[in-house]
Design a protein around this motif. Sequence first.
Motif, PDB file in Angstrom:
ATOM      1  N   UNK A 125     -13.781  36.345 -19.259  1.00 54.23           N
ATOM      2  CA  UNK A 125     -14.717  37.809 -20.595  1.00 54.23           C
ATOM      3  C   UNK A 125     -13.882  38.841 -20.302  1.00 54.23           C
ATOM      4  N   UNK A 126     -14.039  39.912 -21.020  1.00 56.56           N
ATOM      5  CA  UNK A 126     -13.624  41.346 -20.832  1.00 56.56           C
ATOM      6  C   UNK A 126     -14.880  41.757 -20.042  1.00 56.56           C
ATOM      7  N   UNK A 127     -16.246  41.713 -20.187  1.00 56.04           N
ATOM      8  CA  UNK A 127     -17.522  41.723 -20.242  1.00 56.04           C
ATOM      9  C   UNK A 127     -17.318  41.379 -18.607  1.00 56.04           C
ATOM     10  N   UNK A 128     -17.067  41.107 -17.279  1.00 54.47           N
ATOM     11  CA  UNK A 128     -16.975  40.182 -16.669  1.00 54.47           C
ATOM     12  C   UNK A 128     -18.660  41.167 -15.274  1.00 54.47           C
ATOM     13  N   UNK A 129     -19.439  40.932 -15.170  1.00 55.46           N
ATOM     14  CA  UNK A 129     -19.924  41.426 -14.019  1.00 55.46           C
ATOM     15  C   UNK A 129     -20.585  40.523 -12.923  1.00 55.46           C
ATOM     16  N   UNK A 130     -20.116  40.924 -11.838  1.00 57.49           N
ATOM     17  CA  UNK A 130     -21.130  39.934 -10.589  1.00 57.49           C
ATOM     18  C   UNK A 130     -21.133  40.930  -9.562  1.00 57.49           C
ATOM     19  N   UNK A 131     -21.846  42.088  -9.875  1.00 56.10           N
ATOM     20  CA  UNK A 131     -22.054  43.191  -8.946  1.00 56.10           C
ATOM     21  C   UNK A 131     -22.489  42.338  -7.524  1.00 56.10           C
ATOM     22  N   UNK A 132     -23.417  42.154  -7.093  1.00 59.35           N
ATOM     23  CA  UNK A 132     -23.701  41.102  -6.070  1.00 59.35           C
ATOM     24  C   UNK A 132     -22.564  40.170  -5.411  1.00 59.35           C
ATOM     25  N   UNK A 133     -21.552  39.534  -5.828  1.00 61.43           N
ATOM     26  CA  UNK A 133     -20.857  38.581  -5.435  1.00 61.43           C
ATOM     27  C   UNK A 133     -20.188  38.887  -4.262  1.00 61.43           C
ATOM     28  N   UNK A 134     -20.203  38.565  -3.613  1.00 63.93           N
ATOM     29  CA  UNK A 134     -19.552  39.460  -1.826  1.00 63.93           C
ATOM     30  C   UNK A 134     -18.104  38.107  -1.325  1.00 63.93           C
ATOM     31  N   UNK A 135     -18.273  36.712  -1.951  1.00 67.18           N
ATOM     32  CA  UNK A 135     -17.801  35.952  -1.206  1.00 67.18           C
ATOM     33  C   UNK A 135     -17.177  35.127  -2.876  1.00 67.18           C
ATOM     34  N   UNK A 136     -15.893  34.783  -2.838  1.00 65.11           N
ATOM     35  CA  UNK A 136     -15.279  34.257  -3.560  1.00 65.11           C
ATOM     36  C   UNK A 136     -14.303  33.082  -3.521  1.00 65.11           C
ATOM     37  N   UNK A 138     -11.348  30.496  -5.130  1.00 68.54           N
ATOM     38  CA  UNK A 138     -10.667  30.380  -6.065  1.00 68.54           C
ATOM     39  C   UNK A 138      -9.267  29.083  -5.265  1.00 68.54           C
ATOM     40  N   UNK A 139     -10.309  27.454  -5.638  1.00 69.23           N
ATOM     41  CA  UNK A 139      -8.850  26.921  -4.731  1.00 69.23           C
ATOM     42  C   UNK A 139      -8.700  25.936  -5.954  1.00 69.23           C
ATOM     43  N   UNK A 140      -7.361  25.922  -6.194  1.00 68.12           N
ATOM     44  CA  UNK A 140      -6.127  25.683  -7.265  1.00 68.12           C
ATOM     45  C   UNK A 140      -7.263  25.246  -8.603  1.00 68.12           C
ATOM     46  N   UNK A 141      -8.048  26.281  -9.563  1.00 69.42           N
ATOM     47  CA  UNK A 141      -8.788  26.896 -10.314  1.00 69.42           C
ATOM     48  C   UNK A 141      -7.377  27.265 -10.940  1.00 69.42           C
ATOM     49  N   UNK A 142      -7.240  27.251 -12.395  1.00 73.04           N
ATOM     50  CA  UNK A 142      -6.224  27.871 -13.685  1.00 73.04           C
ATOM     51  C   UNK A 142      -7.050  28.393 -14.012  1.00 73.04           C
ATOM     52  N   UNK A 143      -6.249  29.974 -14.577  1.00 76.75           N
ATOM     53  CA  UNK A 143      -6.408  30.545 -14.873  1.00 76.75           C
ATOM     54  C   UNK A 143      -5.787  30.835 -16.890  1.00 76.75           C
ATOM     55  N   UNK A 144      -6.598  30.501 -17.572  1.00 73.52           N
ATOM     56  CA  UNK A 144      -6.434  31.056 -18.913  1.00 73.52           C
ATOM     57  C   UNK A 144      -5.466  31.487 -19.248  1.00 73.52           C
ATOM     58  N   UNK A 145      -5.109  32.795 -18.660  1.00 70.12           N
ATOM     59  CA  UNK A 145      -4.016  33.695 -18.577  1.00 70.12           C
ATOM     60  C   UNK A 145      -4.336  34.953 -17.877  1.00 70.12           C
ATOM     61  N   UNK A 146      -3.069  35.740 -17.857  1.00 70.56           N
ATOM     62  CA  UNK A 146      -2.880  36.988 -16.741  1.00 70.56           C
ATOM     63  C   UNK A 146      -4.544  37.774 -16.655  1.00 70.56           C
ATOM     64  N   UNK A 147      -4.739  37.741 -18.334  1.00 67.42           N
ATOM     65  CA  UNK A 147      -5.953  39.193 -17.522  1.00 67.42           C
ATOM     66  C   UNK A 147      -7.199  38.366 -17.139  1.00 67.42           C
ATOM     67  N   UNK A 148      -7.720  37.239 -17.560  1.00 65.42           N
ATOM     68  CA  UNK A 148      -8.639  36.041 -17.125  1.00 65.42           C
ATOM     69  C   UNK A 148      -8.712  36.341 -15.478  1.00 65.42           C
ATOM     70  N   UNK A 149      -7.313  36.293 -14.769  1.00 68.33           N
ATOM     71  CA  UNK A 149      -7.322  36.469 -12.787  1.00 68.33           C
ATOM     72  C   UNK A 149      -7.446  37.862 -12.755  1.00 68.33           C
ATOM     73  N   UNK A 150      -7.279  39.141 -13.552  1.00 69.64           N
ATOM     74  CA  UNK A 150      -7.353  40.306 -13.362  1.00 69.64           C
ATOM     75  C   UNK A 150      -8.999  40.821 -13.361  1.00 69.64           C
ATOM     76  N   UNK A 151      -9.327  40.217 -14.897  1.00 69.88           N
ATOM     77  CA  UNK A 151     -10.861  40.492 -15.208  1.00 69.88           C
ATOM     78  C   UNK A 151     -11.501  39.839 -13.880  1.00 69.88           C
ATOM     79  N   UNK A 152     -11.599  38.666 -13.514  1.00 69.91           N
ATOM     80  CA  UNK A 152     -12.339  38.621 -12.256  1.00 69.91           C
ATOM     81  C   UNK A 152     -12.235  39.605 -11.459  1.00 69.91           C
ATOM     82  N   UNK A 153     -11.309  39.253 -10.416  1.00 66.22           N
ATOM     83  CA  UNK A 153     -11.106  40.489  -9.028  1.00 66.22           C
ATOM     84  C   UNK A 153     -11.907  41.429  -9.222  1.00 66.22           C
ATOM     85  N   UNK A 154     -11.512  41.928 -10.659  1.00 63.09           N
ATOM     86  CA  UNK A 154     -12.117  43.466 -11.185  1.00 63.09           C
ATOM     87  C   UNK A 154     -13.494  43.447 -11.221  1.00 63.09           C
TER      88      UNK A 154
END
Length: 174
Positions: A125-136, A138-154
Amino acid sequence: MISRLSDDLLLKILSSLPTKDVVSTMLLSKRWKFLWTMVPALYFQSDFESSKDDYAKFRQHLRLGWHSTTDDITIWIKIAVARRVRKLKIHCYTDDDDIFLPSCLYTYNNLEVLKLGNSIVLDVPEDVRLPSLKTLHLLCVEFRNEESSRRILSGCPCRDCLFLIRIERETIPT
């Protein structure tokens, strides 16, 4: 004598045991009744040597395995969030349906490690907020769209470690 140990030490001991043994400790005494619910990691392994009846009985209580659904995973993620889990690893193997994660996971403040793999579709979602996440991971997951990949990283400003293996498939229809 073991009951005289601190909860922290008991939880450390319990976290090294198989899940079925950890849960069975609830029968020991009043002190142990809910202690197992505070164990930071539970391990479930379904092996082919187990009888089908045992597996069927276990699935009535814990519906995870080859036939897990988005609903099954959603329930366990919501439990993990409610229990303030800091590390979450979800690898789903299913031929039937893709697994979508609940929106509460994408705004969970306490999550430090998130490892996702296989039949999971990230519809971030647009309001993704994982302020404590240090390790991510993503092994062979699918992104619903390009925005999803950008959102999770940002949405992970404190990320120290990123491990990404991306598969190329068609975008999933909305």
